[in-house]
Write an enzyme that holds these catalytic residues in place. Sequence first.
Site, PDB file in Angstrom:
ATOM      1  N   SER A 140       0.823  -1.202   0.000  1.00 40.50           N
ATOM      2  CA  SER A 140       0.000   0.000   0.000  1.00 40.50           C
ATOM      3  C   SER A 140       0.860   1.256   0.000  1.00 40.50           C
ATOM      4  O   SER A 140       1.861   1.350   0.724  1.00 40.50           O
ATOM      5  CB  SER A 140      -0.910   0.007   1.234  1.00 40.50           C
ATOM      6  N   TYR A 175      -1.836   5.398  -5.382  1.00 46.38           N
ATOM      7  CA  TYR A 175      -2.924   6.370  -5.423  1.00 46.38           C
ATOM      8  C   TYR A 175      -2.334   7.673  -5.965  1.00 46.38           C
ATOM      9  O   TYR A 175      -1.246   8.089  -5.538  1.00 46.38           O
ATOM     10  CB  TYR A 175      -3.492   6.644  -4.031  1.00 46.38           C
ATOM     11  N   THR A 180      -4.549   2.086  -8.311  1.00 46.42           N
ATOM     12  CA  THR A 180      -5.922   1.930  -7.814  1.00 46.42           C
ATOM     13  C   THR A 180      -6.748   3.111  -8.280  1.00 46.42           C
ATOM     14  O   THR A 180      -6.453   4.262  -7.942  1.00 46.42           O
ATOM     15  CB  THR A 180      -5.935   1.828  -6.281  1.00 46.42           C
ATOM     16  N   LYS A 193      -6.088  -1.205 -11.290  1.00 47.85           N
ATOM     17  CA  LYS A 193      -6.891  -1.945 -10.322  1.00 47.85           C
ATOM     18  C   LYS A 193      -8.179  -1.192 -10.008  1.00 47.85           C
ATOM     19  O   LYS A 193      -8.144  -0.021  -9.626  1.00 47.85           O
ATOM     20  CB  LYS A 193      -6.088  -2.165  -9.033  1.00 47.85           C
ATOM     21  N   HIS A 221     -12.756  -2.949  -4.782  1.00 39.95           N
ATOM     22  CA  HIS A 221     -12.112  -2.472  -3.562  1.00 39.95           C
ATOM     23  C   HIS A 221     -12.559  -3.281  -2.346  1.00 39.95           C
ATOM     24  O   HIS A 221     -12.718  -2.750  -1.247  1.00 39.95           O
ATOM     25  CB  HIS A 221     -12.410  -0.987  -3.347  1.00 39.95           C
TER      26      HIS A 221
END
Length: 337
Positions: free
Chosen positions: A109, A131, A157, A211, A235
């Site tokens: 992450s 992100y 993402t 994603k 998600h």
Amino acid sequence: MNGPRPVTLDEWEAAARNVLPPGIFDYVAGGSGAEQTLADNEAAFARSRIWPRVLRRSGSPEPRTEILDTPLSFPVVVGPWAFQQEVHPDGEQATARATAAVGTAMCVSSTVLGQVEDIAAAGDILWWQLYLWRDRDATAALLRRAHAAGYRAVVWTVDVPALGLRHRDTRNGFQLPVGPAGTPQEFDPNISWDDLAWIREQVPGVPILVKGVLRPDDAQAAIEHGADGIVVSNHGGRQLDRAAATLDALPGVVAAVDGRVPVLLDGGVRHGVDVLIAMALGAAAVMVARPAAWGLAVEGEAGVEAVLGFLRDGFVNAMANAGCRTVADIDAGLLQP
């Protein structure tokens, strides 16, 4: 840990509930809205039925595969999930060590911020989740750090234009330090396909997966804009409630992609046989996050290894009993019409 060691992922989840503060457990376990999509992800697998082949010399199947030129011991990747040190003091580094020991990949992450290099040193096959923040200079700097540290792919993402309404977190007063408006790392709510070219400029030569795709037309757009892979994802049921279950969305995306790039799936995978089902519908591999969280919470690195081992053993058993000697033998004919 009191009592016998967990075996199934349901048992690992129950054990994690017993050791985690309620707010942290709910952050990991919860979904958005009425949590219908969260439930649908698992239900889609539960209603699938396998049509096994027999007499195929499949008693000792080989589960190894390859994604984006990277060999994996079996087609399960640990997906990105944030704030792992809230679950266990060793956090992402323990998860990285566990995935390295098992021989598969971990997608880290982008909320780790200060640990980019330490996690890279602890792991082996690491992908970087991205992100896009409003602060593009800071985004670019973090991307370049991940690239320099040896992360082998970027997983962008794209399904968070606004944070989902996660009522468990609201009740518990749980607030995300990264992502919401007003935080230093505020997610850009107005990203577009044009941003894919900008990402590639920051990490030339690194594969980029998109994603958060559920629709065939979005899958087609991803390829047209140069994506190297797609992750079918809602998600984990944490964004738009009543969004399609990922397994239900998978066939349409696979058809649109038509073999041009690998398609992965996350959401709802709780058994090794689920991996077989997803691959029969065209997935190259699956991602899991909550299962890794439950293992990490209960036993740290050893717990993550144990839940991955449970999924691997289940997948190998399903391959054998479905008549599949290698992952190449897994196809749509294995699912009951």
